[in-house]
Enzyme design. Structure first.
Site, mmCIF file in Angstrom:
data_model
loop_
_atom_site.group_PDB
_atom_site.id
_atom_site.type_symbol
_atom_site.label_atom_id
_atom_site.label_comp_id
_atom_site.label_asym_id
_atom_site.label_seq_id
_atom_site.Cartn_x
_atom_site.Cartn_y
_atom_site.Cartn_z
ATOM 1 N N ASP A 14 8.542 -1.438 -1.584
ATOM 2 C CA ASP A 14 9.134 -0.579 -0.573
ATOM 3 C C ASP A 14 7.996 0.126 0.163
ATOM 4 O O ASP A 14 6.833 0.008 -0.203
ATOM 5 C CB ASP A 14 10.143 0.397 -1.174
ATOM 6 C CG ASP A 14 9.552 1.330 -2.203
ATOM 7 O OD1 ASP A 14 8.309 1.460 -2.263
ATOM 8 O OD2 ASP A 14 10.325 1.936 -2.955
ATOM 9 N N ASP A 20 18.084 -3.339 -5.414
ATOM 10 C CA ASP A 20 17.141 -2.856 -6.421
ATOM 11 C C ASP A 20 17.586 -1.480 -6.873
ATOM 12 O O ASP A 20 18.211 -0.734 -6.113
ATOM 13 C CB ASP A 20 15.708 -2.784 -5.873
ATOM 14 C CG ASP A 20 15.512 -1.570 -4.964
ATOM 15 O OD1 ASP A 20 15.108 -0.508 -5.460
ATOM 16 O OD2 ASP A 20 15.773 -1.692 -3.745
ATOM 17 N N CYS A 22 27.530 -9.756 -25.034
ATOM 18 C CA CYS A 22 26.208 -9.802 -24.391
ATOM 19 C C CYS A 22 25.282 -10.773 -25.113
ATOM 20 O O CYS A 22 25.243 -10.823 -26.349
ATOM 21 C CB CYS A 22 25.598 -8.406 -24.362
ATOM 22 S SG CYS A 22 24.002 -8.339 -23.504
ATOM 23 N N CYS A 73 21.905 -10.699 -24.687
ATOM 24 C CA CYS A 73 20.533 -10.203 -24.617
ATOM 25 C C CYS A 73 19.879 -10.167 -25.994
ATOM 26 O O CYS A 73 20.549 -10.224 -27.029
ATOM 27 C CB CYS A 73 20.492 -8.807 -23.981
ATOM 28 S SG CYS A 73 20.928 -7.449 -25.083
ATOM 29 N N CYS A 87 21.255 -7.340 -28.322
ATOM 30 C CA CYS A 87 22.582 -7.574 -28.902
ATOM 31 C C CYS A 87 22.580 -8.723 -29.901
ATOM 32 O O CYS A 87 23.409 -8.757 -30.813
ATOM 33 C CB CYS A 87 23.602 -7.825 -27.793
ATOM 34 S SG CYS A 87 23.999 -6.336 -26.843
ATOM 35 N N HIS A 126 18.751 -4.372 -22.884
ATOM 36 C CA HIS A 126 20.191 -4.587 -22.796
ATOM 37 C C HIS A 126 20.725 -4.229 -21.411
ATOM 38 O O HIS A 126 21.470 -5.019 -20.802
ATOM 39 C CB HIS A 126 20.930 -3.771 -23.852
ATOM 40 C CG HIS A 126 22.410 -3.768 -23.625
ATOM 41 N ND1 HIS A 126 23.213 -4.853 -23.927
ATOM 42 C CD2 HIS A 126 23.224 -2.832 -23.060
ATOM 43 C CE1 HIS A 126 24.460 -4.583 -23.575
ATOM 44 N NE2 HIS A 126 24.497 -3.368 -23.050
#
Length: 414
Positions: A95, A302, A340, A342, A345, A371
Site C-alpha cells: 500500500d 486485504d 477446518c 488447518c 485443527c 487457524h
C-alpha cells in the site's frame, strides 16, 4: 513477463458484479476472488511464509510507511526486494502509506482504525487533534515518525520511489483518506487531492518502470485508489476520474461498516473499467465483508484482522467467533473447528490452545493465527468456487446463517 500485470476474467455471476478470474504477475498467479494476507512489516505476525503457503495464501501485502521507517526501503532492496527479503516467492502488494495520513492525522488517538472506527467520546470525526503526527498539503504528507518523532515528507513521487525500491508486484497510488463523517467539503477536497496525487504517481511510476525495462528487471503494477467516503456522487466521480487513467487496477479506500459495502462498493465497481482488477483495502474482518465485497465486484481483499484477533484469542468457526481463553474451553478436547483442515485443527485441541493463552505462551498466537488465516483464505476460495459452479447465493445464505445465526451485521441480508 513483459507486462506489469494482466487480468483474465473466467466467469461472471449473472445478476451481480461478481466474477472469478486470474491476475498474472511476475511472481505468479492470483486466482480471484482472493484474500491477500496482511504482512504489514514484511511479516505476517506469528506466522512464517512457509505456513502462509501451506494454508493457501496466494499473496502478501506490506505497508510502505512502516518499511520506510524499519528497516528502510534500501535494506529491503539490498535483500532482493520484498519477496526475497521475507522469503516469500509469490506475488506481493504494497500500500502507499496513505492510510497513515489518516491514522496519524485525523484519527490519531481517537480510537479510529480500519476495523473498529468509532471515535470514542466524541461524535465529530472531523475534529483536528493537537496530537496529530501528520500535516497534509497539496505537496504531500509531512509526518512525525511514531517511532522517534523524526520529521519526514511523503509525496506521490516519493511513495512511488519507495514502493519501487521495496519491489512488490503491485503498488497503490498515494491517496488521502478522510474520516467517514467529515463534511462534504472536506471529503471532496481530499478526493480532488487524491486525484492530483494519482496523476503524479502515474508519471513517476511510468518513469521508474522505464528504468526497470532498461535494466532488464520486472515491471511493477500500479493501482489507483478511489476515495469519496460514503458520498455516492463523489465515489462515482472518483471512480470515473481514475478509471479514465492508465492504471493496472484499482483500490477502493475508505472506512465503512460491512453493511455499507453493498452501496459504496457497488457505486465504485459499476463505474470502474470492468476489465481491470479491483482491490478492497483493509476489509475482511468479518465473513460478511467477504461475501458482500465479492458480490459487488471485488477481486481481492486485504486485512490484518485475522491475525490481530487471533493474538487476542478470538477465533473464527463455522458456528461463529469464539474466545478461546474462556473457561468453558479449558477441558474441551475437540478441535477449534471440526470442519477446518488447518494445521492447528488437525493437531491441537481447544483445551491446549486455551492453556497456551492462559499461560501467555507465544505458541498460542501462532496456532490461533494459522487457524484464522486459513479460515478466511478457505472461505474466499469457496466463494470463488461457488461463482464458478453457480452456487454463490446458496453458499452465501448457508454460510452466513450458520456463522451469525439471527445476529446478522446491520445492513446484511441473506
Amino acid at each position: 513477463m513483459d507486462t506489469a500485470l494482466t487480468f483474465d476474467i473466467t466467469r461472471r455471476l449473472p445478476g451481480t458484479l461478481a466474477r472469478a478470474g486470474v491476475i498474472h504477475t511476475p511472481h505468479g498467479e492470483i486466482r480471484t476472488p482472493a484474500f491477500i494476507v496482511g504482512g504489514t512489516k514484511a511479516t505476517v505476525k506469528a506466522i512464517t511464509p512457509e505456513q502462509i503457503r501451506s494454508y493457501g495464501g496466494q499473496a502478501v501485502l506490506a505497508n510502505t510507511y512502516h518499511l520506510m521507517l524499519r528497516p528502510g526501503a534500501d535494506i529491503v532492496r539490498a535483500g532482493g526486494g520484498l519477496g526475497s527479503f521475507m522469503n516469500w516467492d509469490g506475488p506481493t502488494f504494497t500500500d502507499s502509506g496513505g492510510f497513515q495520513v489518516f491514522s496519524l492525522g485525523i484519527a490519531y488517538k481517537k480510537g479510529i482504525d480500519a476495523v473498529a472506527h468509532t471515535q470514542k467520546g466524541n461524535a465529530k470525526l472531523a475534529v483536528v487533534s493537537r496530537n496529530q503526527l501528520v500535516r497534509v498539503t497539496d505537496e504531500g504528507a509531512e509526518f512525525r515518525s511514531h517511532i522517534d518523532g523524526a520529521k519526514l515528507l511523503m509525496t506521490p513521487e516519493s511513495s512511488m520511489e519507495l514502493q519501487h525500491t521495496i519491489g512488490a508486484d503491485i503498488h497503490m497510488a498515494f491517496d488521502e483518506l478522510t474520516a467517514p463523517l467529515a463534511s462534504h467539503e472536506t471529503i471532496a477536497a481530499a478526493m480532488n487531492r487524491t486525484h492530483a496525487w494519482a496523476e503524479r504517481c502515474l508519471k513517476r511510476h511510468s518513469d521508474l518502470n522505464m528504468e526497470h525495462t532498461e535494466r532488464g528487471e520486472n515491471l511493477q503494477a500500479l493501482y489507483g485508489v478511489v476515495q469519496g467516503a460514503r458520498d455516492k456522487a463523489l465515489r462515482r466521480e472518483s471512480a470515473a476520474f481514475l478509471g479514465a487513467r492508465k492504471f493496472d487496477g484499482y483500490g477502493i479506500g475508505g472506512v465503512f461498516e460491512p453493511g455499507e459495502i453493498s452501496s459504496v462498493v457497488r457505486w465504485v465497481c459499476e463505474t470502474l473499467p470492468a476489465e481491470k482488477p479491483r482491490h478492497l483495502l483493509g476489509m475482511g474482518s468479518q465473513p460478511a465483508d467477504l461475501f458482500l465485497g465479492v458480490e459487488y465486484g471485488i477481486d481481492t481483499f486485504d486485512c490484518v484482522a485475522p491475525t490481530r484477533q487471533a493474538r487476542n484469542g478470538a477465533l473464527y468457526t463455522l458456528n461463529g467467533r469464539i474466545n478461546i481463553s474462556n473457561t468453558r474451553f479449558k477441558a474441551d478436547f475437540s478441535p477449534i473447528d471440526a470442519a477446518c483442515d488447518c494445521y492447528t485443527c488437525q493437531h491441537y485441541t481447544r483445551a491446549y490452545v486455551n492453556h497456551l493463552f492462559r499461560a501467555d505462551e507465544i505458541l498460542g498466537a501462532t496456532l490461533a493465527s494459522i487457524h484464522n488465516e486459513r479460515f478466511v483464505v478457505r472461505t474466499v476460495d469457496q466463494i470463488r468456487e461457488s461463482i464458478i459452479n453457480g452456487t454463490f447465493f446458496a453458499f452465501k445464505q448457508q454460510f452466513l446463517a450458520r456463522y451469525y445465526g439471527d445476529k446478522l451485521p446491520a445492513g446484511v441480508s441473506l
